[in-house]
Design a protein around this motif. Sequence first.
Motif, PDB file in Angstrom:
ATOM      1  N   PRO A  17      18.014  -6.829   2.130  1.00 18.10           N
ATOM      2  CA  PRO A  17      17.991  -5.936   0.964  1.00 18.10           C
ATOM      3  C   PRO A  17      16.676  -6.004   0.191  1.00 18.10           C
ATOM      4  CG  PRO A  17      19.788  -7.540   0.784  1.00 18.10           C
ATOM      5  CD  PRO A  17      19.075  -7.807   2.050  1.00 18.10           C
ATOM      6  N   LEU A  18      15.951  -7.097   0.279  1.00 20.35           N
ATOM      7  CA  LEU A  18      14.673  -7.195  -0.430  1.00 20.35           C
ATOM      8  C   LEU A  18      13.601  -6.303   0.179  1.00 20.35           C
ATOM      9  CD1 LEU A  18      14.468 -10.996  -1.274  1.00 20.35           C
ATOM     10  CD2 LEU A  18      14.941  -9.097  -2.794  1.00 20.35           C
ATOM     11  N   LEU A  19      13.737  -5.946   1.457  1.00 20.30           N
ATOM     12  CA  LEU A  19      12.752  -5.054   2.077  1.00 20.30           C
ATOM     13  C   LEU A  19      12.753  -3.681   1.413  1.00 20.30           C
ATOM     14  CD1 LEU A  19      13.088  -5.932   5.862  1.00 20.30           C
ATOM     15  CD2 LEU A  19      11.272  -6.569   4.269  1.00 20.30           C
ATOM     16  N   SER A  20      13.913  -3.193   1.008  1.00 19.23           N
ATOM     17  CA  SER A  20      13.963  -1.887   0.337  1.00 19.23           C
ATOM     18  C   SER A  20      13.313  -1.972  -1.046  1.00 19.23           C
ATOM     19  CB  SER A  20      15.400  -1.397   0.229  1.00 19.23           C
ATOM     20  OG  SER A  20      16.164  -2.309  -0.530  1.00 19.23           O
ATOM     21  N   VAL A  21      13.425  -3.115  -1.724  1.00 21.68           N
ATOM     22  CA  VAL A  21      12.774  -3.292  -3.023  1.00 21.68           C
ATOM     23  C   VAL A  21      11.264  -3.299  -2.852  1.00 21.68           C
ATOM     24  CG1 VAL A  21      12.475  -4.882  -4.963  1.00 21.68           C
ATOM     25  CG2 VAL A  21      14.742  -4.496  -4.011  1.00 21.68           C
ATOM     26  N   VAL A  22      10.772  -3.943  -1.817  1.00 25.25           N
ATOM     27  CA  VAL A  22       9.336  -3.953  -1.538  1.00 25.25           C
ATOM     28  C   VAL A  22       8.848  -2.535  -1.261  1.00 25.25           C
ATOM     29  CG1 VAL A  22       7.584  -4.768   0.087  1.00 25.25           C
ATOM     30  CG2 VAL A  22       9.328  -6.332  -0.751  1.00 25.25           C
ATOM     31  N   ASN A  23       9.625  -1.758  -0.537  1.00 28.11           N
ATOM     32  CA  ASN A  23       9.247  -0.368  -0.264  1.00 28.11           C
ATOM     33  C   ASN A  23       9.205   0.448  -1.553  1.00 28.11           C
ATOM     34  OD1 ASN A  23       8.960  -0.785   2.452  1.00 28.11           O
ATOM     35  ND2 ASN A  23      11.061  -0.207   2.931  1.00 28.11           N
ATOM     36  N   LEU A  24      10.140   0.225  -2.466  1.00 26.35           N
ATOM     37  CA  LEU A  24      10.123   0.932  -3.753  1.00 26.35           C
ATOM     38  C   LEU A  24       8.890   0.566  -4.563  1.00 26.35           C
ATOM     39  CD1 LEU A  24      13.836   0.851  -4.929  1.00 26.35           C
ATOM     40  CD2 LEU A  24      12.485   2.830  -4.278  1.00 26.35           C
ATOM     41  N   ILE A  25       8.498  -0.690  -4.535  1.00 27.80           N
ATOM     42  CA  ILE A  25       7.294  -1.110  -5.255  1.00 27.80           C
ATOM     43  C   ILE A  25       6.069  -0.408  -4.686  1.00 27.80           C
ATOM     44  CG2 ILE A  25       5.781  -3.091  -5.694  1.00 27.80           C
ATOM     45  CD1 ILE A  25       8.334  -4.790  -5.899  1.00 27.80           C
ATOM     46  N   ASP A  26       5.992  -0.271  -3.368  1.00 28.02           N
ATOM     47  CA  ASP A  26       4.878   0.442  -2.749  1.00 28.02           C
ATOM     48  C   ASP A  26       4.835   1.905  -3.189  1.00 28.02           C
ATOM     49  OD1 ASP A  26       4.104  -1.834  -1.444  1.00 28.02           O
ATOM     50  OD2 ASP A  26       5.116  -1.316   0.443  1.00 28.02           O
ATOM     51  N   VAL A  27       5.997   2.537  -3.254  1.00 27.68           N
ATOM     52  CA  VAL A  27       6.058   3.942  -3.687  1.00 27.68           C
ATOM     53  C   VAL A  27       5.590   4.070  -5.130  1.00 27.68           C
ATOM     54  CG1 VAL A  27       7.652   5.827  -4.217  1.00 27.68           C
ATOM     55  CG2 VAL A  27       7.845   4.599  -2.061  1.00 27.68           C
ATOM     56  N   PHE A  28       5.996   3.163  -6.000  1.00 26.95           N
ATOM     57  CA  PHE A  28       5.573   3.223  -7.396  1.00 26.95           C
ATOM     58  C   PHE A  28       4.081   2.971  -7.545  1.00 26.95           C
ATOM     59  CE2 PHE A  28      10.156   2.351  -8.507  1.00 26.95           C
ATOM     60  CZ  PHE A  28      10.363   3.598  -9.066  1.00 26.95           C
ATOM     61  N   LEU A  29       3.506   2.097  -6.741  1.00 27.45           N
ATOM     62  CA  LEU A  29       2.061   1.866  -6.786  1.00 27.45           C
ATOM     63  C   LEU A  29       1.288   3.121  -6.394  1.00 27.45           C
ATOM     64  CD1 LEU A  29       1.733  -1.758  -5.371  1.00 27.45           C
ATOM     65  CD2 LEU A  29       1.314  -0.974  -7.701  1.00 27.45           C
ATOM     66  N   VAL A  30       1.760   3.830  -5.395  1.00 28.42           N
ATOM     67  CA  VAL A  30       1.106   5.082  -4.993  1.00 28.42           C
ATOM     68  C   VAL A  30       1.245   6.119  -6.099  1.00 28.42           C
ATOM     69  CG1 VAL A  30       1.244   7.006  -3.364  1.00 28.42           C
ATOM     70  CG2 VAL A  30       1.343   4.648  -2.532  1.00 28.42           C
ATOM     71  N   LEU A  31       2.402   6.192  -6.738  1.00 22.53           N
ATOM     72  CA  LEU A  31       2.620   7.134  -7.833  1.00 22.53           C
ATOM     73  C   LEU A  31       1.703   6.825  -9.018  1.00 22.53           C
ATOM     74  CD1 LEU A  31       4.348   9.476  -8.919  1.00 22.53           C
ATOM     75  CD2 LEU A  31       5.915   7.771  -9.792  1.00 22.53           C
ATOM     76  N   ILE A  32       1.554   5.561  -9.363  1.00 23.78           N
ATOM     77  CA  ILE A  32       0.671   5.172 -10.466  1.00 23.78           C
ATOM     78  C   ILE A  32      -0.771   5.517 -10.143  1.00 23.78           C
ATOM     79  CG2 ILE A  32      -0.269   3.148 -11.658  1.00 23.78           C
ATOM     80  CD1 ILE A  32       2.580   1.977 -11.551  1.00 23.78           C
ATOM     81  N   ALA A  33      -1.202   5.297  -8.910  1.00 22.08           N
ATOM     82  CA  ALA A  33      -2.569   5.638  -8.522  1.00 22.08           C
ATOM     83  C   ALA A  33      -2.806   7.143  -8.626  1.00 22.08           C
ATOM     84  CB  ALA A  33      -2.844   5.146  -7.096  1.00 22.08           C
ATOM     85  N   ALA A  34      -1.826   7.947  -8.233  1.00 16.42           N
ATOM     86  CA  ALA A  34      -1.971   9.404  -8.328  1.00 16.42           C
ATOM     87  C   ALA A  34      -2.052   9.846  -9.788  1.00 16.42           C
ATOM     88  CB  ALA A  34      -0.794  10.094  -7.630  1.00 16.42           C
ATOM     89  N   LEU A  35      -1.267   9.250 -10.669  1.00 15.24           N
ATOM     90  CA  LEU A  35      -1.323   9.605 -12.089  1.00 15.24           C
ATOM     91  C   LEU A  35      -2.652   9.196 -12.717  1.00 15.24           C
ATOM     92  CD1 LEU A  35       2.296   8.693 -13.227  1.00 15.24           C
ATOM     93  CD2 LEU A  35       1.318  10.966 -12.959  1.00 15.24           C
ATOM     94  N   LEU A  36      -3.183   8.051 -12.345  1.00 16.24           N
ATOM     95  CA  LEU A  36      -4.490   7.640 -12.869  1.00 16.24           C
ATOM     96  C   LEU A  36      -5.597   8.581 -12.421  1.00 16.24           C
ATOM     97  CD1 LEU A  36      -4.317   3.755 -12.532  1.00 16.24           C
ATOM     98  CD2 LEU A  36      -4.387   5.099 -14.624  1.00 16.24           C
TER      99      LEU A  36
END
Length: 107
Positions: A17-36
């Motif tokens: 189950p922690l692998l899905s949390v790691v994937n969510l963190i990666d998605v949020f990092l990409v989203l933050i980079a796009a907003l910046l």
Amino acid sequence: MSGLRRRLTEDADGDDPLLSVVNLIDVFLVLIAALLLAVAKNPLNPFTDERVTVVRNPGTPGMEVVVKEGRKIEHFRGDGASQSAAGGVRAGSAYRMPDGGLVYVPE
């Protein structure tokens, strides 16, 4: 004991189950980079000290001019024709000075 060892190795290969949390963190990092990047490309970026003029809806009665000079932002809306047609009256004159400043002289 061989059954216990086999069970431990089987669980390690299963879904964690922690692998899905790691994937969510990666998605949020990409989203933050796009907003910046979007903030950095915005002409009215609050972190630059450039002089920028943005005209919205040019040539229409709802025209808006936004002037950003350093950290100061000014908004100018509408044109004189639409305001006088709505019953407004002339309140004075504005003159542009050689240094680029405007002087308002009331009547």
